[in-house]
Write a protein that holds these residues in place. Structure first.
Motif, PDB file in Angstrom:
ATOM      1  N   GLU A 252       0.829  -1.202   0.000  1.00 24.02           N
ATOM      2  CA  GLU A 252       0.000   0.000   0.000  1.00 24.02           C
ATOM      3  C   GLU A 252       0.870   1.262   0.000  1.00 24.02           C
ATOM      4  OE1 GLU A 252      -3.130  -0.165  -0.502  1.00 24.02           O
ATOM      5  OE2 GLU A 252      -3.312  -2.336  -0.226  1.00 24.02           O
ATOM      6  N   VAL A 253       1.950   1.228   0.760  1.00 21.48           N
ATOM      7  CA  VAL A 253       2.877   2.369   0.783  1.00 21.48           C
ATOM      8  C   VAL A 253       3.529   2.540  -0.581  1.00 21.48           C
ATOM      9  CG1 VAL A 253       5.047   3.216   1.753  1.00 21.48           C
ATOM     10  CG2 VAL A 253       3.309   2.223   3.250  1.00 21.48           C
ATOM     11  N   LEU A 254       3.916   1.434  -1.196  1.00 20.96           N
ATOM     12  CA  LEU A 254       4.521   1.469  -2.526  1.00 20.96           C
ATOM     13  C   LEU A 254       3.576   2.135  -3.524  1.00 20.96           C
ATOM     14  CD1 LEU A 254       7.132   0.200  -3.966  1.00 20.96           C
ATOM     15  CD2 LEU A 254       5.555  -1.560  -4.750  1.00 20.96           C
ATOM     16  N   THR A 255       2.316   1.732  -3.501  1.00 18.27           N
ATOM     17  CA  THR A 255       1.324   2.294  -4.419  1.00 18.27           C
ATOM     18  C   THR A 255       1.105   3.777  -4.164  1.00 18.27           C
ATOM     19  OG1 THR A 255       0.205   0.160  -4.601  1.00 18.27           O
ATOM     20  CG2 THR A 255      -1.066   2.107  -5.206  1.00 18.27           C
ATOM     21  N   ALA A 256       1.112   4.177  -2.900  1.00 14.86           N
ATOM     22  CA  ALA A 256       0.893   5.588  -2.569  1.00 14.86           C
ATOM     23  C   ALA A 256       2.003   6.475  -3.113  1.00 14.86           C
ATOM     24  CB  ALA A 256       0.779   5.752  -1.056  1.00 14.86           C
ATOM     25  N   GLU A 276      -2.894 -12.940   7.073  1.00 18.58           N
ATOM     26  CA  GLU A 276      -1.922 -11.979   6.571  1.00 18.58           C
ATOM     27  C   GLU A 276      -1.488 -12.339   5.152  1.00 18.58           C
ATOM     28  OE1 GLU A 276       2.075  -9.645   8.120  1.00 18.58           O
ATOM     29  OE2 GLU A 276       1.852 -11.764   8.624  1.00 18.58           O
ATOM     30  N   ALA A 277      -1.296 -13.633   4.880  1.00 20.20           N
ATOM     31  CA  ALA A 277      -0.925 -14.073   3.542  1.00 20.20           C
ATOM     32  C   ALA A 277      -2.051 -13.815   2.550  1.00 20.20           C
ATOM     33  CB  ALA A 277      -0.558 -15.552   3.561  1.00 20.20           C
ATOM     34  N   ASP A 278      -3.288 -14.018   2.976  1.00 17.98           N
ATOM     35  CA  ASP A 278      -4.433 -13.766   2.093  1.00 17.98           C
ATOM     36  C   ASP A 278      -4.521 -12.292   1.712  1.00 17.98           C
ATOM     37  OD1 ASP A 278      -5.086 -16.433   2.276  1.00 17.98           O
ATOM     38  OD2 ASP A 278      -6.567 -16.141   3.882  1.00 17.98           O
ATOM     39  N   LEU A 279      -4.331 -11.418   2.691  1.00 19.65           N
ATOM     40  CA  LEU A 279      -4.382  -9.976   2.409  1.00 19.65           C
ATOM     41  C   LEU A 279      -3.219  -9.561   1.520  1.00 19.65           C
ATOM     42  CD1 LEU A 279      -5.375  -8.651   5.947  1.00 19.65           C
ATOM     43  CD2 LEU A 279      -6.820  -8.754   3.907  1.00 19.65           C
ATOM     44  N   LEU A 280      -2.061 -10.175   1.730  1.00 18.24           N
ATOM     45  CA  LEU A 280      -0.911  -9.874   0.878  1.00 18.24           C
ATOM     46  C   LEU A 280      -1.188 -10.299  -0.564  1.00 18.24           C
ATOM     47  CD1 LEU A 280       2.031  -8.955   0.513  1.00 18.24           C
ATOM     48  CD2 LEU A 280       2.742 -11.268   1.144  1.00 18.24           C
ATOM     49  N   THR A 281      -1.779 -11.445  -0.754  1.00 18.57           N
ATOM     50  CA  THR A 281      -2.100 -11.924  -2.093  1.00 18.57           C
ATOM     51  C   THR A 281      -3.058 -10.962  -2.795  1.00 18.57           C
ATOM     52  OG1 THR A 281      -1.757 -14.228  -1.452  1.00 18.57           O
ATOM     53  CG2 THR A 281      -3.106 -13.832  -3.406  1.00 18.57           C
ATOM     54  N   GLU A 282      -4.049 -10.455  -2.065  1.00 21.77           N
ATOM     55  CA  GLU A 282      -4.996  -9.494  -2.644  1.00 21.77           C
ATOM     56  C   GLU A 282      -4.281  -8.208  -3.037  1.00 21.77           C
ATOM     57  OE1 GLU A 282      -8.246  -8.791  -0.031  1.00 21.77           O
ATOM     58  OE2 GLU A 282      -8.762 -10.920   0.175  1.00 21.77           O
ATOM     59  N   ALA A 283      -3.426  -7.703  -2.150  1.00 16.97           N
ATOM     60  CA  ALA A 283      -2.707  -6.453  -2.434  1.00 16.97           C
ATOM     61  C   ALA A 283      -1.751  -6.631  -3.603  1.00 16.97           C
ATOM     62  CB  ALA A 283      -1.954  -5.997  -1.191  1.00 16.97           C
ATOM     63  N   ALA A 284      -1.081  -7.769  -3.661  1.00 14.29           N
ATOM     64  CA  ALA A 284      -0.160  -8.037  -4.762  1.00 14.29           C
ATOM     65  C   ALA A 284      -0.918  -8.126  -6.080  1.00 14.29           C
ATOM     66  CB  ALA A 284       0.605  -9.334  -4.507  1.00 14.29           C
ATOM     67  N   GLY A 285      -2.094  -8.751  -6.059  1.00 15.75           N
ATOM     68  CA  GLY A 285      -2.894  -8.871  -7.272  1.00 15.75           C
ATOM     69  C   GLY A 285      -3.270  -7.527  -7.856  1.00 15.75           C
ATOM     70  N   ARG A 286      -3.494  -6.541  -6.986  1.00  8.12           N
ATOM     71  CA  ARG A 286      -3.829  -5.198  -7.484  1.00  8.12           C
ATOM     72  C   ARG A 286      -2.649  -4.552  -8.199  1.00  8.12           C
ATOM     73  NH1 ARG A 286      -6.776  -5.205  -2.522  1.00  8.12           N
ATOM     74  NH2 ARG A 286      -5.088  -4.169  -1.375  1.00  8.12           N
ATOM     75  N   LEU A 287      -1.449  -5.031  -7.918  1.00  5.44           N
ATOM     76  CA  LEU A 287      -0.250  -4.526  -8.590  1.00  5.44           C
ATOM     77  C   LEU A 287       0.179  -5.424  -9.746  1.00  5.44           C
ATOM     78  CD1 LEU A 287       1.846  -3.484  -5.462  1.00  5.44           C
ATOM     79  CD2 LEU A 287       0.810  -1.956  -7.133  1.00  5.44           C
ATOM     80  N   GLY A 288      -0.628  -6.450 -10.036  1.00  4.59           N
ATOM     81  CA  GLY A 288      -0.305  -7.365 -11.123  1.00  4.59           C
ATOM     82  C   GLY A 288       0.697  -8.441 -10.746  1.00  4.59           C
ATOM     83  N   ALA A 289       0.912  -8.664  -9.461  1.00  3.55           N
ATOM     84  CA  ALA A 289       1.977  -9.560  -9.015  1.00  3.55           C
ATOM     85  C   ALA A 289       1.415 -10.818  -8.372  1.00  3.55           C
ATOM     86  CB  ALA A 289       2.887  -8.848  -8.013  1.00  3.55           C
ATOM     87  N   ARG A 290       2.221 -11.871  -8.405  1.00  6.31           N
ATOM     88  CA  ARG A 290       1.939 -13.080  -7.652  1.00  6.31           C
ATOM     89  C   ARG A 290       2.848 -13.092  -6.429  1.00  6.31           C
ATOM     90  NH1 ARG A 290       5.700 -17.406  -8.939  1.00  6.31           N
ATOM     91  NH2 ARG A 290       7.193 -16.697 -10.517  1.00  6.31           N
ATOM     92  N   VAL A 291       2.402 -13.761  -5.382  1.00  4.67           N
ATOM     93  CA  VAL A 291       3.180 -13.883  -4.153  1.00  4.67           C
ATOM     94  C   VAL A 291       3.920 -15.221  -4.166  1.00  4.67           C
ATOM     95  CG1 VAL A 291       3.103 -14.059  -1.635  1.00  4.67           C
ATOM     96  CG2 VAL A 291       1.616 -12.424  -2.829  1.00  4.67           C
ATOM     97  N   VAL A 292       5.215 -15.154  -3.898  1.00  3.93           N
ATOM     98  CA  VAL A 292       6.027 -16.353  -3.725  1.00  3.93           C
ATOM     99  C   VAL A 292       6.468 -16.401  -2.267  1.00  3.93           C
ATOM    100  CG1 VAL A 292       8.172 -17.521  -4.338  1.00  3.93           C
ATOM    101  CG2 VAL A 292       6.836 -16.359  -6.108  1.00  3.93           C
ATOM    102  N   ARG A 293       6.072 -17.459  -1.571  1.00  4.52           N
ATOM    103  CA  ARG A 293       6.476 -17.640  -0.183  1.00  4.52           C
ATOM    104  C   ARG A 293       7.560 -18.711  -0.131  1.00  4.52           C
ATOM    105  NH1 ARG A 293       2.714 -20.106   2.262  1.00  4.52           N
ATOM    106  NH2 ARG A 293       3.142 -19.475   4.409  1.00  4.52           N
ATOM    107  N   ALA A 294       8.663 -18.391   0.519  1.00  3.45           N
ATOM    108  CA  ALA A 294       9.797 -19.305   0.582  1.00  3.45           C
ATOM    109  C   ALA A 294      10.485 -19.152   1.937  1.00  3.45           C
ATOM    110  CB  ALA A 294      10.785 -19.016  -0.551  1.00  3.45           C
ATOM    111  N   PRO A 295      11.159 -20.192   2.417  1.00  4.52           N
ATOM    112  CA  PRO A 295      11.871 -20.097   3.700  1.00  4.52           C
ATOM    113  C   PRO A 295      13.178 -19.334   3.536  1.00  4.52           C
ATOM    114  CG  PRO A 295      12.178 -22.283   2.753  1.00  4.52           C
ATOM    115  CD  PRO A 295      11.240 -21.556   1.829  1.00  4.52           C
ATOM    116  N   VAL A 296      13.138 -18.023   3.709  1.00  2.62           N
ATOM    117  CA  VAL A 296      14.317 -17.188   3.482  1.00  2.62           C
ATOM    118  C   VAL A 296      14.883 -16.591   4.764  1.00  2.62           C
ATOM    119  CG1 VAL A 296      13.691 -16.615   1.109  1.00  2.62           C
ATOM    120  CG2 VAL A 296      12.834 -15.191   2.971  1.00  2.62           C
ATOM    121  N   ALA A 297      14.296 -16.927   5.909  1.00  2.00           N
ATOM    122  CA  ALA A 297      14.746 -16.351   7.182  1.00  2.00           C
ATOM    123  C   ALA A 297      16.038 -16.990   7.655  1.00  2.00           C
ATOM    124  CB  ALA A 297      13.668 -16.532   8.246  1.00  2.00           C
ATOM    125  N   ASP A 298      16.854 -16.183   8.318  1.00  2.00           N
ATOM    126  CA  ASP A 298      18.057 -16.680   8.983  1.00  2.00           C
ATOM    127  C   ASP A 298      17.643 -17.155  10.370  1.00  2.00           C
ATOM    128  OD1 ASP A 298      20.457 -17.030  10.387  1.00  2.00           O
ATOM    129  OD2 ASP A 298      21.477 -15.457   9.258  1.00  2.00           O
TER     130      ASP A 298
END
Length: 320
Positions: A252-256, A276-298
């Motif tokens: 949302e900040v990016l879009t603003a 939270e993942a569902d809301l992220l998917t909706e927000a990403a869709g408005r930007l034309g993007a898909r969400v990729v979830r991966a284990p990237v944490a240290d």
């Protein structure tokens, strides 16, 4: 023999600053050898702030960190990386300065060209990529913050300076740059135009990532480039200037700040789940993007990305 196009490594422009960009660059150099880091130049604290105030130069600290992250992994490269990152102790004139900041400032004075100076340090390190400033002049960040003054929690206060914005109480509503508009770094704009992929983040959202969108020529290039665009979400989503943020709030900040910018991929850790993942998917869709979830944490350092895990995620996305 010509390398088949299917196996050609992509040209990547990575935008951000500080430790977040450094982690992204460490991961990217395991995926491609065509990297251009485009680094924020609004830092006004510590060694960088002292040097920019004394010599009216770009703050070198985030640029130094990006160069160190891209160093060659030979003994030569690693020794020079450690030298650049060495910080002098004590309360004297050199106390708190990183050696790399002084070397970069010296080369800028000798060569009269920030890009040439950074390229020379890159050759010294055997850097696996190029590091460029996002603008051709030092910048100041100004933010409108709700509740920055604890005595006036319902009022919006203007906060000036990268350090002040990053540590401000309350909720950041918007950010601006001074001078406005800033002079662009032409090679940085060209790198975005010619990239196969552009990666935004991770990093301090308002003080390291959003400023790139406030350089008009750079933002125009981000909107118009034929490159695919990925946003790497922060691991620490509820810290400092983004206190109280959910994953979707970053979008949302990016879009603003850049309403015409569209994305292809939003990369998030697997800890973003449930509603939270569902809301992220909706927000990403408005930007034309898909969400990729991966284990990237240290797992050893909470709140940060593991470079090897992040590299694996980048590889999977860039190869798709």
């Amino acid at each position: 023999m010509t390398t088949p196009a299917a196996f050609a490594r992509p040209a990547v422009a990575a935008l951000g600053g500080g430790h977040g960009l450094a982690a992204s660059l460490q991961a990217l150099q395991l995926v491609t050898d065509k990297i251009t880091a485009i680094v924020t130049v609004a830092d006004d604290g510590g060694s960088s702030g002292r040097l920019r105030d004394e010599f009216d130069i770009l703050p070198p600290g985030d640029l130094r960190m990006a160069l160190a992250a891209l160093c060659d992994t030979s003994e030569w490269g690693l020794q020079w990386r450690d030298a650049l990152q060495h910080r002098f102790a004590g309360d004297g004139p050199l106390g708190g300065h990183a050696l790399g900041n002084l070397i970069i400032a010296s080369l800028w004075d000798l060569l009269g060209d920030p890009v040439a100076g950074l390229d020379l340090v890159g050759r010294l390190l055997g850097a696996r990529g190029r590091v460029l400033p996002m603008a051709a002049e030092p910048l100041r960040i100004e933010a409108s913050v709700l509740g920055a003054d604890p005595d006036r929690p319902d009022e919006v206060v203007d906060v000036v300076g990268q350090v002040e914005v990053a540590t401000a109480r309350g909720r950041v509503l918007s950010v601006r740059l001074h001078p406005d508009p800033p002079a662009p770094c032409v090679p940085a704009v060209e790198a975005v135009e010619h990239a196969d992929w552009v990666i935004l983040g991770p990093g301090s959202w308002y003080s390291s990532v959003m400023p790139h969108l406030l350089v008009p020529d750079l933002c125009h290039a981000l909107v118009q480039t034929k490159a695919r665009k990925m946003l790497t979400l922060n691991m620490m989503r509820h810290d400092g200037e983004t206190e109280g943020f959910a994953a979707a709030d970053y979008l949302e900040v990016l879009t603003a700040h850049a309403p015409d910018l569209h994305l292809d991929v939003v990369l998030a850790d697997v800890s973003v789940d449930g509603e939270e993942a569902d809301l992220l998917t909706e927000a990403a869709g408005r930007l034309g993007a898909r969400v990729v979830r991966a284990p990237v944490a240290d797992t050893d350092t909470p709140g940060t990305h593991d470079p090897l895990r992040l590299a694996a995620a980048y590889r999977d996305v860039l190869d798709d």
